[in-house]
Design a protein around this motif. Structure first.
Motif, PDB file in Angstrom:
ATOM      1  N   GLY A 118       0.787  -1.235   0.000  1.00 40.25           N
ATOM      2  CA  GLY A 118       0.000   0.000   0.000  1.00 40.25           C
ATOM      3  C   GLY A 118       0.815   1.279   0.000  1.00 40.25           C
ATOM      4  N   VAL A 119       2.140   1.174   0.192  1.00 39.23           N
ATOM      5  CA  VAL A 119       2.982   2.376   0.177  1.00 39.23           C
ATOM      6  C   VAL A 119       3.876   2.328  -1.062  1.00 39.23           C
ATOM      7  N   LYS A 120       3.746   3.336  -1.922  1.00 47.20           N
ATOM      8  CA  LYS A 120       4.580   3.367  -3.138  1.00 47.20           C
ATOM      9  C   LYS A 120       6.029   3.664  -2.753  1.00 47.20           C
ATOM     10  N   LEU A 121       6.969   2.935  -3.385  1.00 45.73           N
ATOM     11  CA  LEU A 121       8.378   3.097  -3.030  1.00 45.73           C
ATOM     12  C   LEU A 121       9.125   4.020  -3.994  1.00 45.73           C
ATOM     13  N   GLY A 122       8.554   4.298  -5.162  1.00 47.02           N
ATOM     14  CA  GLY A 122       9.258   5.095  -6.168  1.00 47.02           C
ATOM     15  C   GLY A 122      10.324   4.256  -6.852  1.00 47.02           C
ATOM     16  N   ALA A 123      10.799   4.706  -8.007  1.00 48.54           N
ATOM     17  CA  ALA A 123      11.746   3.911  -8.802  1.00 48.54           C
ATOM     18  C   ALA A 123      13.020   3.595  -8.009  1.00 48.54           C
ATOM     19  N   GLY A 124      13.605   4.603  -7.371  1.00 47.91           N
ATOM     20  CA  GLY A 124      14.840   4.379  -6.608  1.00 47.91           C
ATOM     21  C   GLY A 124      14.620   3.402  -5.462  1.00 47.91           C
ATOM     22  N   GLY A 125      13.492   3.535  -4.781  1.00 50.38           N
ATOM     23  CA  GLY A 125      13.159   2.649  -3.671  1.00 50.38           C
ATOM     24  C   GLY A 125      12.974   1.213  -4.135  1.00 50.38           C
ATOM     25  N   LEU A 126      12.371   1.050  -5.314  1.00 51.87           N
ATOM     26  CA  LEU A 126      12.163  -0.302  -5.858  1.00 51.87           C
ATOM     27  C   LEU A 126      13.498  -0.952  -6.215  1.00 51.87           C
ATOM     28  N   VAL A 127      14.361  -0.195  -6.892  1.00 48.10           N
ATOM     29  CA  VAL A 127      15.680  -0.728  -7.258  1.00 48.10           C
ATOM     30  C   VAL A 127      16.403  -1.196  -5.997  1.00 48.10           C
ATOM     31  N   ARG A 128      16.378  -0.353  -4.955  1.00 52.62           N
ATOM     32  CA  ARG A 128      17.024  -0.699  -3.693  1.00 52.62           C
ATOM     33  C   ARG A 128      16.398  -1.947  -3.068  1.00 52.62           C
ATOM     34  N   ALA A 129      15.077  -1.988  -3.070  1.00 56.75           N
ATOM     35  CA  ALA A 129      14.361  -3.115  -2.442  1.00 56.75           C
ATOM     36  C   ALA A 129      14.696  -4.437  -3.133  1.00 56.75           C
ATOM     37  N   TYR A 130      14.643  -4.455  -4.463  1.00 51.87           N
ATOM     38  CA  TYR A 130      14.929  -5.701  -5.196  1.00 51.87           C
ATOM     39  C   TYR A 130      16.406  -6.087  -5.067  1.00 51.87           C
ATOM     40  N   THR A 131      17.292  -5.083  -5.104  1.00 53.12           N
ATOM     41  CA  THR A 131      18.723  -5.350  -4.942  1.00 53.12           C
ATOM     42  C   THR A 131      18.994  -5.939  -3.560  1.00 53.12           C
ATOM     43  N   ASP A 132      18.438  -5.306  -2.522  1.00 59.53           N
ATOM     44  CA  ASP A 132      18.664  -5.762  -1.146  1.00 59.53           C
ATOM     45  C   ASP A 132      18.099  -7.157  -0.921  1.00 59.53           C
ATOM     46  N   ALA A 133      16.901  -7.409  -1.461  1.00 61.60           N
ATOM     47  CA  ALA A 133      16.250  -8.708  -1.250  1.00 61.60           C
ATOM     48  C   ALA A 133      17.126  -9.840  -1.805  1.00 61.60           C
ATOM     49  N   ILE A 134      17.639  -9.660  -3.033  1.00 60.19           N
ATOM     50  CA  ILE A 134      18.459 -10.712  -3.658  1.00 60.19           C
ATOM     51  C   ILE A 134      19.844 -10.772  -3.013  1.00 60.19           C
ATOM     52  N   ALA A 135      20.424  -9.606  -2.700  1.00 57.39           N
ATOM     53  CA  ALA A 135      21.751  -9.600  -2.071  1.00 57.39           C
ATOM     54  C   ALA A 135      21.687 -10.330  -0.730  1.00 57.39           C
ATOM     55  N   ARG A 136      20.611 -10.124   0.007  1.00 55.64           N
ATOM     56  CA  ARG A 136      20.485 -10.765   1.320  1.00 55.64           C
ATOM     57  C   ARG A 136      20.377 -12.286   1.175  1.00 55.64           C
ATOM     58  N   VAL A 137      19.572 -12.759   0.219  1.00 56.66           N
ATOM     59  CA  VAL A 137      19.398 -14.213   0.076  1.00 56.66           C
ATOM     60  C   VAL A 137      20.700 -14.874  -0.395  1.00 56.66           C
ATOM     61  N   LEU A 138      21.510 -14.137  -1.157  1.00 55.53           N
ATOM     62  CA  LEU A 138      22.757 -14.716  -1.678  1.00 55.53           C
ATOM     63  C   LEU A 138      23.910 -14.626  -0.678  1.00 55.53           C
ATOM     64  N   GLN A 139      23.750 -13.789   0.335  1.00 52.94           N
ATOM     65  CA  GLN A 139      24.824 -13.551   1.310  1.00 52.94           C
ATOM     66  C   GLN A 139      25.385 -14.857   1.880  1.00 52.94           C
ATOM     67  N   ASP A 140      24.490 -15.739   2.314  1.00 54.48           N
ATOM     68  CA  ASP A 140      24.949 -16.980   2.949  1.00 54.48           C
ATOM     69  C   ASP A 140      24.614 -18.209   2.107  1.00 54.48           C
ATOM     70  N   ALA A 141      24.275 -17.991   0.854  1.00 54.79           N
ATOM     71  CA  ALA A 141      23.867 -19.121   0.004  1.00 54.79           C
ATOM     72  C   ALA A 141      25.052 -20.064  -0.220  1.00 54.79           C
TER      73      ALA A 141
END
Length: 196
Positions: free
Chosen positions: A98-121
């Motif tokens: 329900g809260v729009k993140l804006g283009a920069g926020g989305l890039v950060r969110a998707y980058t962080d989500a994948i970086a976090r899952v790969l951290q200890d993979a």
């Protein structure tokens, strides 16, 4: 030397009420990746977006799945490249909060989500595979098939005409030794694709 994952991993990130569930899945090729994406969509029928990127043996691909162009697939792909991974599908399932993140926020969110899952993979070296095609007599087939199994190689294809034609998938580094072994076990009757 590129690496792949030894097993699938996932983790969840919540950013301003949106849930980002990141998955990193080892896949052989694009077809396998598409099958995994179908499974993720079936498991998350109410998700707003399933964005992804793929690197698999020279095949790459990505999708923003309805997010603004360049805000999801491309950042996910960049993280995969940064980690020097191959044979991996990275997907992020987003439930919009329900809260729009804006283009920069989305890039950060998707980058962080994948970086976090790969951290200890858990990573394993990705060994380049080769296909070796051999023609043998029917009398040698059972022995050769047993050898393929014992060596842990995969039979990629087989055909039967005047002779038996087997295509064996194995690490590139094993091809020369495999040729010698096949010649030995067939008393020199094995004929390889480049000689046919």
């Amino acid at each position: 030397m590129s690496h792949t994952l030894s097993t699938s991993v996932s983790s969840e990130l919540e950013i301003r009420k949106s849930r980002f569930i990141a998955h990193a899945i080892p896949v052989a090729d694009r077809d396998a990746a598409m099958a995994e994406l179908r499974r993720l969509r079936e498991e998350n029928p109410t998700a707003t977006h399933v964005c992804w990127a793929l690197l698999a043996g020279g095949q790459s691909g990505m999708s923003d799945d309805g997010e603004p162009s360049g805000t999801a697939g491309r950042p996910i792909l960049e993280v995969l490249r940064h980690h020097d991974l191959d044979g991996v599908l990275a997907a992020v399932v987003r439930y919009y909060g329900g809260v729009k993140l804006g283009a920069g926020g989305l890039v950060r969110a998707y980058t962080d989500a994948i970086a976090r899952v790969l951290q200890d993979a858990p990573r394993v070296e990705r060994i380049a595979q080769a296909l070796l095609t051999v023609e043998i007599g029917y009398a040698d087939e059972a022995r050769v098939r047993r050898w393929i199994e014992q060596e842990g190689y995969a039979l990629a294809d087989s055909g039967y005409q005047m002779a038996v034609r087997l295509t064996i998938s194995m690490p590139v580094t094993a091809v020369d030794a495999a040729r010698d072994a096949l010649r030995d076990m067939t008393q020199g009757r094995a004929v390889f694709a480049e000689e046919i």
